[in-house]
Design an enzyme around this catalytic site. Structure first.
Site, PDB file in Angstrom:
ATOM      1  CB  SER A  64      -0.354 -35.291   6.000  1.00 21.84           C
ATOM      2  OG  SER A  64      -0.266 -36.545   5.494  1.00 21.84           O
ATOM      3  CE1 TYR A  71       4.633 -35.545   7.301  1.00 23.56           C
ATOM      4  CE2 TYR A  71       2.843 -36.947   7.338  1.00 23.56           C
ATOM      5  CZ  TYR A  71       3.531 -35.980   6.607  1.00 23.56           C
ATOM      6  OH  TYR A  71       3.196 -35.485   5.426  1.00 23.56           O
TER       7      TYR A  71
HETATM    8  N1  NAP Z   1       3.896 -36.492  -1.374  1.00 20.30           N
HETATM    9  C1  NAP Z   1       2.861 -36.769  -0.601  1.00 20.30           C
HETATM   10  O1  NAP Z   1       2.375 -37.899  -1.063  1.00 20.30           O
HETATM   11  C2  NAP Z   1       2.232 -36.064   0.543  1.00 20.30           C
HETATM   12  C3  NAP Z   1       1.044 -36.521   1.260  1.00 20.30           C
HETATM   13  C4  NAP Z   1       0.876 -35.859   2.355  1.00 20.30           C
HETATM   14  C5  NAP Z   1       1.274 -34.610   2.715  1.00 20.30           C
HETATM   15  N2  NAP Z   1       2.609 -34.188   2.128  1.00 20.30           N
HETATM   16  C6  NAP Z   1       3.245 -33.214   2.474  1.00 20.30           C
HETATM   17  O2  NAP Z   1       3.311 -32.277   1.349  1.00 20.30           O
HETATM   18  C7  NAP Z   1       4.649 -31.456   1.357  1.00 20.30           C
HETATM   19  C8  NAP Z   1       5.455 -31.520   0.466  1.00 20.30           C
HETATM   20  O3  NAP Z   1       5.710 -33.089   0.221  1.00 20.30           O
HETATM   21  P1  NAP Z   1       6.646 -33.706  -0.948  1.00 20.30           P
HETATM   22  O4  NAP Z   1       6.376 -35.176  -0.965  1.00 20.30           O
HETATM   23  O5  NAP Z   1       6.621 -32.995  -2.137  1.00 20.30           O
HETATM   24  O6  NAP Z   1       7.875 -33.400   0.027  1.00 20.30           O
HETATM   25  P2  NAP Z   1       9.604 -33.490  -0.490  1.00 20.30           P
HETATM   26  O7  NAP Z   1       9.687 -34.058  -1.823  1.00 20.30           O
HETATM   27  O8  NAP Z   1      10.203 -34.340   0.579  1.00 20.30           O
HETATM   28  O9  NAP Z   1       9.969 -32.058  -0.257  1.00 20.30           O
HETATM   29  C9  NAP Z   1       9.978 -31.168   0.891  1.00 20.30           C
HETATM   30  C10 NAP Z   1      10.675 -30.062   0.824  1.00 20.30           C
HETATM   31  O10 NAP Z   1      10.644 -29.465   2.038  1.00 20.30           O
HETATM   32  C11 NAP Z   1      12.101 -29.082   2.189  1.00 20.30           C
HETATM   33  N3  NAP Z   1      12.573 -28.906   3.500  1.00 20.30           N
HETATM   34  C12 NAP Z   1      12.618 -29.927   4.479  1.00 20.30           C
HETATM   35  N4  NAP Z   1      13.178 -29.495   5.994  1.00 20.30           N
HETATM   36  C13 NAP Z   1      13.332 -28.408   5.623  1.00 20.30           C
HETATM   37  C14 NAP Z   1      14.223 -27.147   6.294  1.00 20.30           C
HETATM   38  N5  NAP Z   1      14.463 -27.446   7.643  1.00 20.30           N
HETATM   39  N6  NAP Z   1      14.270 -26.223   5.728  1.00 20.30           N
HETATM   40  C15 NAP Z   1      14.146 -25.714   4.534  1.00 20.30           C
HETATM   41  N7  NAP Z   1      13.442 -26.608   3.742  1.00 20.30           N
HETATM   42  C16 NAP Z   1      13.021 -28.038   4.182  1.00 20.30           C
HETATM   43  C17 NAP Z   1      13.069 -30.182   1.550  1.00 20.30           C
HETATM   44  O11 NAP Z   1      14.106 -29.417   1.264  1.00 20.30           O
HETATM   45  P3  NAP Z   1      15.625 -30.178   1.076  1.00 20.30           P
HETATM   46  O12 NAP Z   1      15.417 -31.063  -0.534  1.00 20.30           O
HETATM   47  O13 NAP Z   1      16.577 -29.741   1.345  1.00 20.30           O
HETATM   48  O14 NAP Z   1      15.526 -31.561   2.071  1.00 20.30           O
HETATM   49  C18 NAP Z   1      12.181 -30.115   0.294  1.00 20.30           C
HETATM   50  O15 NAP Z   1      12.609 -29.323  -0.820  1.00 20.30           O
HETATM   51  C19 NAP Z   1       5.088 -31.862   2.862  1.00 20.30           C
HETATM   52  O16 NAP Z   1       4.822 -30.958   3.682  1.00 20.30           O
HETATM   53  C20 NAP Z   1       4.582 -33.263   3.228  1.00 20.30           C
HETATM   54  O17 NAP Z   1       4.440 -33.624   4.424  1.00 20.30           O
HETATM   55  C21 NAP Z   1       3.087 -34.903   1.105  1.00 20.30           C
END
Ligand code: NAP
Length: 277
Positions: free
Chosen positions: A169, A182
């Site tokens: 991130s 985080y």
């Molecule tokens: N979206 C943004 O703006 C943004 C910005 C910077 C970085 N990121 C990073 O990009 C990645 C994806 O982001 P996103 O926004 O698409 O996230 P998201 O929609 O919250 O999806 C995260 C996924 O990780 C899974 N997960 C979390 N804990 C887990 C565990 N213990 N075991 C198995 N699966 C687990 C969740 O499963 P469940 O559905 O079961 O909870 C979900 O499918 C993350 O690492 C996030 O930190 C995102």
């Protein structure tokens, strides 16, 4: 010739490969013949990355925590004409992770691409967090990723070229007020990316990261619309948040042959936000 003979084995292999015609054009980005596992791929950025890998020809394995979510994502991709296998496990259940990797390898052979995308978010400052809260974020985002990489690399057959992509991130690099656990977890993954790149580069494994800025995924689009985020938006040179599909190109680049000499880097994917003040 004598100088080449003295080089360690992987370097010699590299020199030999250079005599073969390299892929050109879009073939550089092809994942045909490769198996790819994307964690947390049932929604958000992970699903976008998974879709992009399947479109690039990979044998895709979609991971999620809940079997029903995995089945739904696999069906969604099938409806789009893309074939995917699914696997469900909690990344914090290390014994189950190891078992799942054994099962996947038995079913599909070596996994050439591992994208560590799954993660959890907690936007609270130090005093608002219990140690259990901090532990949950560090365990899921950092320790579970370290464990998956360790278990994955232990199973990778010797000489198998592979690529790991970690989704970190921008907030592993830039701090925000009252947002404590985080960024620590994500900076840890960025450092781990370089550590694996150095330790496993000689074995033919590249390891890189993408550090996304703010992306308008279904789950955080509402948050990004809040008034306090409008000032942040004006600081972004592109004056908009990232669209989820915009992670695909950089992800595909980093895991494909197009990036065959890219190792240990973190690609900041933020529209220029982090360098604008
Ligand atoms: N979206 C943004 O703006 C943004 C910005 C910077 C970085 N990121 C990073 O990009 C990645 C994806 O982001 P996103 O926004 O698409 O996230 P998201 O929609 O919250 O999806 C995260 C996924 O990780 C899974 N997960 C979390 N804990 C887990 C565990 N213990 N075991 C198995 N699966 C687990 C969740 O499963 P469940 O559905 O079961 O909870 C979900 O499918 C993350 O690492 C996030 O930190 C995102």
């Amino acid at each position: 010739m004598a100088r080449h003979a003295a080089l360690p084995r992987p370097a010699r292999r590299e020199l030999q490969d250079m005599t073969q015609a390299p892929p050109v054009g879009t073939a550089l980005f092809s994942l045909a013949g490769k198996t790819a596992l994307v964690t947390g791929a049932v929604r958000g950025l992970g699903l976008e990355i998974a879709r992009g890998f399947a479109q690039a020809g990979a044998t895709l394995i979609v991971h999620g925590r809940q079997p029903a979510d995995v089945a739904q994502a696999v069906q969604q991709l099938a409806d789009e004409g893309l074939h995917a296998h699914g696997v469900a496990f909690d990344l914090n259940d290390h014994a189950r992770v190891a078992q799942a990797l054994d099962e996947l390898q038995a079913a599909h052979g070596p996994i050439h691409v591992l994208c560590n995308n799954a993660g959890v978010r907690d936007r609270r400052g130090l005093q608002a967090l219990s140690m259990a809260d901090v532990q949950r974020v560090i365990d899921t985002n950092l320790i579970a990723t370290v464990h998956l990489c360790q278990a994955y690399l232990a199973r990778l057959p010797a000489g198998c070229a592979a690529s790991i992509l970690n989704i970190t991130s921008l907030q592993g690099q830039l701090m925000r007020d009252a947002d404590f656990a985080y960024p620590i977890s994500k900076q840890g993954v960025e450092t781990m990316t370089r550590a694996i790149a150095v330790e496993y580069g000689p074995k033919g494994v590249r390891c890189n990261a993408i550090a996304p800025g703010s992306f308008a995924t279904a789950f955080n689009a509402q948050l990004l619309d809040k008034p306090e985020n409008q000032a942040r938006l004006q600081r972004n040179p592109l004056r908009r948040w990232g669209q989820p599909h915009e992670i695909v190109g950089p992800a595909l680049f980093l895991v494909s042959d197009a990036a065959s000499y890219v190792n240990g880097v973190t690609l900041t994917l933020d529209g220029g936000y982090g360098m604008s003040f």
